[in-house]
Design a protein around this motif. Structure first.
Motif, PDB file in Angstrom:
ATOM      1  N   ARG A  52       0.848  -1.195   0.000  1.00  0.00           N
ATOM      2  CA  ARG A  52       0.000   0.000   0.000  1.00  0.00           C
ATOM      3  C   ARG A  52       0.882   1.243   0.000  1.00  0.00           C
ATOM      4  NH1 ARG A  52      -5.381  -1.199   1.628  1.00  0.00           N
ATOM      5  NH2 ARG A  52      -5.823   0.720   0.483  1.00  0.00           N
ATOM      6  N   ALA A  53       0.667   2.130  -0.968  1.00  0.00           N
ATOM      7  CA  ALA A  53       1.445   3.383  -1.015  1.00  0.00           C
ATOM      8  C   ALA A  53       1.022   4.307   0.120  1.00  0.00           C
ATOM      9  CB  ALA A  53       1.232   4.048  -2.368  1.00  0.00           C
ATOM     10  N   ARG A  54      -0.252   4.217   0.500  1.00  0.00           N
ATOM     11  CA  ARG A  54      -0.771   5.075   1.569  1.00  0.00           C
ATOM     12  C   ARG A  54      -1.510   4.189   2.576  1.00  0.00           C
ATOM     13  NH1 ARG A  54      -4.952   8.083   0.235  1.00  0.00           N
ATOM     14  NH2 ARG A  54      -5.629   6.614  -1.355  1.00  0.00           N
ATOM     15  N   VAL A  55      -2.290   4.762   3.409  1.00  0.00           N
ATOM     16  CA  VAL A  55      -3.240   4.124   4.336  1.00  0.00           C
ATOM     17  C   VAL A  55      -2.566   3.270   5.411  1.00  0.00           C
ATOM     18  CG1 VAL A  55      -5.392   2.806   4.591  1.00  0.00           C
ATOM     19  CG2 VAL A  55      -4.958   4.050   2.480  1.00  0.00           C
ATOM     20  N   ALA A  56      -1.978   2.123   5.031  1.00  0.00           N
ATOM     21  CA  ALA A  56      -1.481   1.191   6.056  1.00  0.00           C
ATOM     22  C   ALA A  56      -0.106   1.628   6.560  1.00  0.00           C
ATOM     23  CB  ALA A  56      -1.399  -0.214   5.476  1.00  0.00           C
ATOM     24  N   PRO A  57       0.028   1.791   7.897  1.00  0.00           N
ATOM     25  CA  PRO A  57       1.344   2.137   8.441  1.00  0.00           C
ATOM     26  C   PRO A  57       2.338   0.984   8.285  1.00  0.00           C
ATOM     27  CG  PRO A  57      -0.237   1.772  10.214  1.00  0.00           C
ATOM     28  CD  PRO A  57      -1.001   1.670   8.925  1.00  0.00           C
ATOM     29  N   LEU A  58       3.598   1.258   8.547  1.00  0.00           N
ATOM     30  CA  LEU A  58       4.649   0.244   8.418  1.00  0.00           C
ATOM     31  C   LEU A  58       4.263  -1.028   9.171  1.00  0.00           C
ATOM     32  CD1 LEU A  58       7.571  -0.553   7.613  1.00  0.00           C
ATOM     33  CD2 LEU A  58       8.323   0.519   9.762  1.00  0.00           C
ATOM     34  N   VAL A  59       3.745  -0.852  10.381  1.00  0.00           N
ATOM     35  CA  VAL A  59       3.323  -2.011  11.161  1.00  0.00           C
ATOM     36  C   VAL A  59       2.267  -1.577  12.176  1.00  0.00           C
ATOM     37  CG1 VAL A  59       5.296  -1.710  12.767  1.00  0.00           C
ATOM     38  CG2 VAL A  59       4.095  -3.909  12.696  1.00  0.00           C
ATOM     39  N   TYR A  60       1.278  -2.421  12.413  1.00  0.00           N
ATOM     40  CA  TYR A  60       0.395  -2.208  13.552  1.00  0.00           C
ATOM     41  C   TYR A  60      -0.057  -3.547  14.114  1.00  0.00           C
ATOM     42  CZ  TYR A  60      -3.735  -2.574  10.384  1.00  0.00           C
ATOM     43  OH  TYR A  60      -4.678  -2.968   9.466  1.00  0.00           O
ATOM     44  N   GLU A  61      -0.369  -3.502  15.399  1.00  0.00           N
ATOM     45  CA  GLU A  61      -0.791  -4.709  16.106  1.00  0.00           C
ATOM     46  C   GLU A  61      -2.298  -4.657  16.292  1.00  0.00           C
ATOM     47  OE1 GLU A  61       0.910  -4.937  20.048  1.00  0.00           O
ATOM     48  OE2 GLU A  61      -0.631  -6.368  20.661  1.00  0.00           O
ATOM     49  N   SER A  62      -2.961  -5.725  15.963  1.00  0.00           N
ATOM     50  CA  SER A  62      -4.418  -5.725  16.134  1.00  0.00           C
ATOM     51  C   SER A  62      -4.759  -5.725  17.625  1.00  0.00           C
ATOM     52  CB  SER A  62      -5.030  -6.947  15.443  1.00  0.00           C
ATOM     53  OG  SER A  62      -4.571  -8.119  16.076  1.00  0.00           O
ATOM     54  N   MET A  63      -5.998  -5.389  17.931  1.00  0.00           N
ATOM     55  CA  MET A  63      -6.379  -5.226  19.343  1.00  0.00           C
ATOM     56  C   MET A  63      -6.571  -6.561  20.057  1.00  0.00           C
ATOM     57  SD  MET A  63      -8.617  -1.823  18.868  1.00  0.00           S
ATOM     58  CE  MET A  63      -9.028  -1.935  17.173  1.00  0.00           C
ATOM     59  N   ASN A  64      -6.947  -7.572  19.279  1.00  0.00           N
ATOM     60  CA  ASN A  64      -7.124  -8.921  19.850  1.00  0.00           C
ATOM     61  C   ASN A  64      -7.273  -9.889  18.668  1.00  0.00           C
ATOM     62  OD1 ASN A  64      -9.816  -8.644  18.857  1.00  0.00           O
ATOM     63  ND2 ASN A  64     -10.321  -7.520  20.717  1.00  0.00           N
ATOM     64  N   TRP A  65      -7.457 -11.174  18.967  1.00  0.00           N
ATOM     65  CA  TRP A  65      -7.550 -12.178  17.887  1.00  0.00           C
ATOM     66  C   TRP A  65      -8.641 -11.813  16.884  1.00  0.00           C
ATOM     67  CZ3 TRP A  65      -4.875 -16.432  16.154  1.00  0.00           C
ATOM     68  CH2 TRP A  65      -5.534 -17.237  15.226  1.00  0.00           C
ATOM     69  N   ASP A  66      -9.843 -11.502  17.393  1.00  0.00           N
ATOM     70  CA  ASP A  66     -10.962 -11.264  16.471  1.00  0.00           C
ATOM     71  C   ASP A  66     -10.694 -10.062  15.563  1.00  0.00           C
ATOM     72  OD1 ASP A  66     -12.231 -13.426  17.495  1.00  0.00           O
ATOM     73  OD2 ASP A  66     -13.760 -12.322  18.628  1.00  0.00           O
ATOM     74  N   HIS A  67     -10.141  -9.012  16.151  1.00  0.00           N
ATOM     75  CA  HIS A  67      -9.810  -7.852  15.311  1.00  0.00           C
ATOM     76  C   HIS A  67      -8.718  -8.242  14.303  1.00  0.00           C
ATOM     77  CE1 HIS A  67      -7.509  -3.883  14.777  1.00  0.00           C
ATOM     78  NE2 HIS A  67      -8.523  -3.880  13.939  1.00  0.00           N
ATOM     79  N   GLY A  68      -7.776  -9.100  14.738  1.00  0.00           N
ATOM     80  CA  GLY A  68      -6.734  -9.595  13.827  1.00  0.00           C
ATOM     81  C   GLY A  68      -7.337 -10.352  12.647  1.00  0.00           C
ATOM     82  N   VAL A  69      -8.366 -11.136  12.931  1.00  0.00           N
ATOM     83  CA  VAL A  69      -9.040 -11.867  11.845  1.00  0.00           C
ATOM     84  C   VAL A  69      -9.639 -10.850  10.855  1.00  0.00           C
ATOM     85  CG1 VAL A  69     -10.956 -13.440  11.282  1.00  0.00           C
ATOM     86  CG2 VAL A  69      -9.525 -13.882  13.302  1.00  0.00           C
ATOM     87  N   TYR A  70     -10.215  -9.777  11.405  1.00  0.00           N
ATOM     88  CA  TYR A  70     -10.782  -8.731  10.541  1.00  0.00           C
ATOM     89  C   TYR A  70      -9.678  -8.126   9.655  1.00  0.00           C
ATOM     90  CZ  TYR A  70     -13.258  -4.570   9.016  1.00  0.00           C
ATOM     91  OH  TYR A  70     -13.839  -3.602   8.233  1.00  0.00           O
ATOM     92  N   VAL A  71      -8.513  -7.877  10.284  1.00  0.00           N
ATOM     93  CA  VAL A  71      -7.387  -7.288   9.543  1.00  0.00           C
ATOM     94  C   VAL A  71      -6.985  -8.217   8.387  1.00  0.00           C
ATOM     95  CG1 VAL A  71      -4.928  -6.649   9.717  1.00  0.00           C
ATOM     96  CG2 VAL A  71      -6.533  -5.949  11.515  1.00  0.00           C
ATOM     97  N   GLY A  72      -6.915  -9.526   8.672  1.00  0.00           N
ATOM     98  CA  GLY A  72      -6.563 -10.483   7.625  1.00  0.00           C
ATOM     99  C   GLY A  72      -7.644 -10.569   6.557  1.00  0.00           C
ATOM    100  N   ALA A  73      -8.895 -10.529   6.992  1.00  0.00           N
ATOM    101  CA  ALA A  73     -10.012 -10.691   6.049  1.00  0.00           C
ATOM    102  C   ALA A  73     -10.110  -9.512   5.084  1.00  0.00           C
ATOM    103  CB  ALA A  73     -11.313 -10.852   6.824  1.00  0.00           C
ATOM    104  N   THR A  74      -9.620  -8.347   5.521  1.00  0.00           N
ATOM    105  CA  THR A  74      -9.757  -7.152   4.670  1.00  0.00           C
ATOM    106  C   THR A  74      -8.423  -6.732   4.064  1.00  0.00           C
ATOM    107  OG1 THR A  74      -9.510  -5.807   6.664  1.00  0.00           O
ATOM    108  CG2 THR A  74     -11.769  -6.226   5.897  1.00  0.00           C
ATOM    109  N   MET A  75      -7.397  -7.572   4.195  1.00  0.00           N
ATOM    110  CA  MET A  75      -6.088  -7.133   3.690  1.00  0.00           C
ATOM    111  C   MET A  75      -6.128  -6.952   2.173  1.00  0.00           C
ATOM    112  SD  MET A  75      -3.745 -10.490   4.325  1.00  0.00           S
ATOM    113  CE  MET A  75      -2.637 -10.731   2.943  1.00  0.00           C
TER     114      MET A  75
END
Ligand code: O2Y
Ligand code: MN
Length: 592
Positions: A408-431
């Motif tokens: 991603r040229a914009r939007v996504a920072p270099l790295v971020y940690e999801s808030m918990n497993w379920d939010h992490g699943v959301y992050v993966g599902a929308t990558m």
């Protein structure tokens, strides 16, 4: 029909199925492979005689051979790949579907008599370490020696697999035939309900090496869903700290994001001197299962790399270059006059001339590329200088962190940690990733690719997301989930992050967070490193650049979240309620 047994076939289910398939394809003979060195020499000799492979310079590249595929057969063909479940809805909206009865009939018509004058090779193979409870046995039938030689590198093949199977009839039935390599008669069909794969009309890569994408991901994801484990499109690396402790990370990236390079990362000098090391467990696929200790454990089902050659250089991936100096099959690269190989993006000057991937004379002035952009090397993981001592461990390795990534040229920072497993699943599902010219010709179009699994799901994407949520509840100490983006640019379009080996600095922060040590700032999308949290020793980044790399822009994220909704519509009613709830909560975070 002659049957040559290089192994003794005591398994009745295997013998019966092979007989049935041979009856359909009518090969002149059936040869059961034993996976031995002698067999490799015999088959290589035969393939050299027919021109199916060519010998490379044995002094400079010992044990290496070359294969040129049909120019119409140089990559996976997603539009010809089908999930054949009895109910259409079980394949979901992201897969091509065919009724199993129709698919068997259609493909049987093409397979019928297609091996007359040819040999059918029967390959027993294991995906995963021998003796591992996570491993699966397959039997692949093929009329291609090139495929046998690749399967020999990519899987544990022959006697060892038959021994693991014993008298069981639990094996994936993989029928492969080149037929006439006609793209109009090419189909890659998966029958998850029958644990069966039929692939016809292609001799290349993911279409033909059926243990890889077809079994380890499509059939694997289906089996994982029904049996309570996960088949994921992930590399696995071990990071060793100066105290000698190793922590493991599994990471999923869409193509063009440097996944193989990350799997074989070489630490930058300043970290190497301190004692950090990186160990390669796998570069493409991970099978994950809850362990008795409450952690998630992973094995790499493969035994080799089927890596993209173009762009592989001593800068991008020195470990891959070292791996492929012997016992490697090169496919569709440029063959040099001295019998060695070359591709675009390799070190040094291009050769003055050579034979290109189409078999034509080539010079740097030629319009065509020397190597096909999807040209490959097939090499044993055991030859990789950074191979982990655990890659063959039947128990696998415990996973501390799961990392999703995108370009991603914009939007996504270099790295971020999801808030918990379920939010992490959301992050993966929308990558998502932005397309590059090399991939599509169109630059910068955002493509969603959930968990990098879009082309590899063996069932409904909505059920797959729910399976991820369920697995989180089954694992007492689940890995933390992160998102990385090596490709953020400044206003002039220049990459802000140096990438390659320097990515280790981000992985170290990730592991610190897993041990509740790394410093993070909470943002609406999760935790990003504080300005001083990343170890940036030895690289010149200004404070302003670090700020840009880690910035979470409200307006960009509002747009991003709105575009998630478009993607959810494609998944339809089967989208888990939890996904919508997390979306609503994230949207809420950006209201103020
Ligand atoms: O183009 C092919 O047939 C191979 S695709 C492939 C090969 C190795 C690892 N990953 C992939 C992929 O498409 O993800
Ligand atoms: Mn892959």
């Amino acid at each position: 029909m002659k049957v040559e047994n290089h192994v003794s076939i005591e398994n009745k289910a295997v013998a019966k199925w092979v007989e049935e398939m041979a009856e359909l394809c009518q090969p002149d003979q059936v040869v059961y492979c034993d996976g031995s060195e002698k067999e490799k020499e015999r088959l290589t000799h035969q393939a050299l005689t027919t021109g199916e492979v060519e010998l490379l310079n044995q002094e400079k590249l010992p044990g290496c051979i070359y294969h040129r595929s049909n120019p119409n057969d140089v990559a996976r063909t997603e539009h010809l790949t089908f999930i054949c479940t009895r109910k259409k809805d079980d394949a979901g909206p992201t897969n091509n579907w065919m009724d199993p009865k129709e698919a068997y009939e259609k493909l049987a018509d093409i397979f019928k008599d297609s091996m007359k004058g040819r040999t059918m090779y029967a390959i027993a193979f294991i995906m995963g370490p021998a003796g591992s409870p996570l491993s699966k046995v397959g039997i692949q039938l093929t009329d291609s020696i090139y495929v046998v030689l690749n399967m020999r590198i990519m899987t544990r093949m022959g006697q060892v697999a038959l021994k693991q199977l014993g008298s069981s009839d639990h094996f994936t039935k993989c029928l492969h035939g080149k037929a006439d390599l006609n793209i109009d008669r090419r189909f890659i069909c998966h029958f998850p309900e029958d644990n069966t794969i039929w692939s016809v009309g292609s001799g290349y890569g993911g279409n033909a090496l059926l243990g890889k994408k077809c079994l380890a991901l499509r059939i694997g994801s289906y089996l994982g869903h029904t049996q309570g484990w996960m088949a994921e499109h992930m590399l696995i690396v071990g990071i060793e700290n100066p105290q000698g402790e190793i922590r493991y990370i599994a990471a999923a990236f869409p193509s063009q994001c440097g996944k193989t390079n990350l799997a074989m990362l070489v630490p930058p000098d300043v970290l190497k001197k301190k004692g950090y090391k990186v160990w390669t467990v796998g570069d493409d696929i991970a099978w994950l299962q809850p362990g008795p200790d409450g952690r998630l454990w992973a094995v790499n089902p493969e035994a080799g790399f089927f890596g993209v050659a173009p762009g592989t250089s001593s800068k991008s991936n020195p470990n891959a270059l070292a791996t492929i100096q012997r016992n490697t099959i090169f496919t569709n690269v440029l063959k040099k006059q001295d019998g060695t190989v070359w591709w675009e993006g390799m070190d040094g000057e291009p050769p003055a001339e050579g034979i290109n991937w189409k078999g034509e004379h080539w010079t740097p002035a030629s319009k065509e590329k020397g190597a096909h952009p999807n040209a490959r090397f097939t090499a044993p993981i055991s030859q990789c200088p950074s191979v982990s001592s655990e890659y063959d461990n039947p128990k696998g390795v415990p996973i501390s962190a799961i990392v999703f990534g995108g370009r991603r040229a914009r939007v996504a920072p270099l790295v971020y940690e999801s808030m918990n497993w379920d939010h992490g699943v959301y992050v993966g599902a929308t990558m998502a990733s932005e397309t590059t010219a090399a991939a599509t010709g169109q630059v910068g179009v955002v493509r969603r690719d959930p968990m990098a699994m879009l082309p590899f799901l063996g069932y409904h994407a909505g059920d797959y997301f729910q399976h991820w949520f369920n697995m989180g509840s089954k694992v007492k100490n689940p890995p933390k989930i992160f998102h990385v983006n090596w490709f953020r640019t400044d206003e002039s379009g220049k990459y802000l992050w140096p990438g390659f080996g320097e990515n280790l600095r981000v992985l170290l922060w990730i592991l610190e967070r897993c041990e509740k040590k790394g410093k993070g700032t909470q943002t609406p999308i999760g935790f990003v490193p504080t300005q001083d949290a990343l170890n940036l020793e030895g690289i010149s980044l200004t404070g302003a650049q670090v700020e840009k790399l880690l910035h979470v822009d409200k307006n960009e994220w509002r747009e991003e979240l709105a575009s998630h909704v478009e993607f959810f519509k494609k998944i339809g009613e089967c989208l888990p309620k939890k996904i919508r709830e997390i979306h609503a909560s994230l949207t809420n975070h950006f209201q103020s």
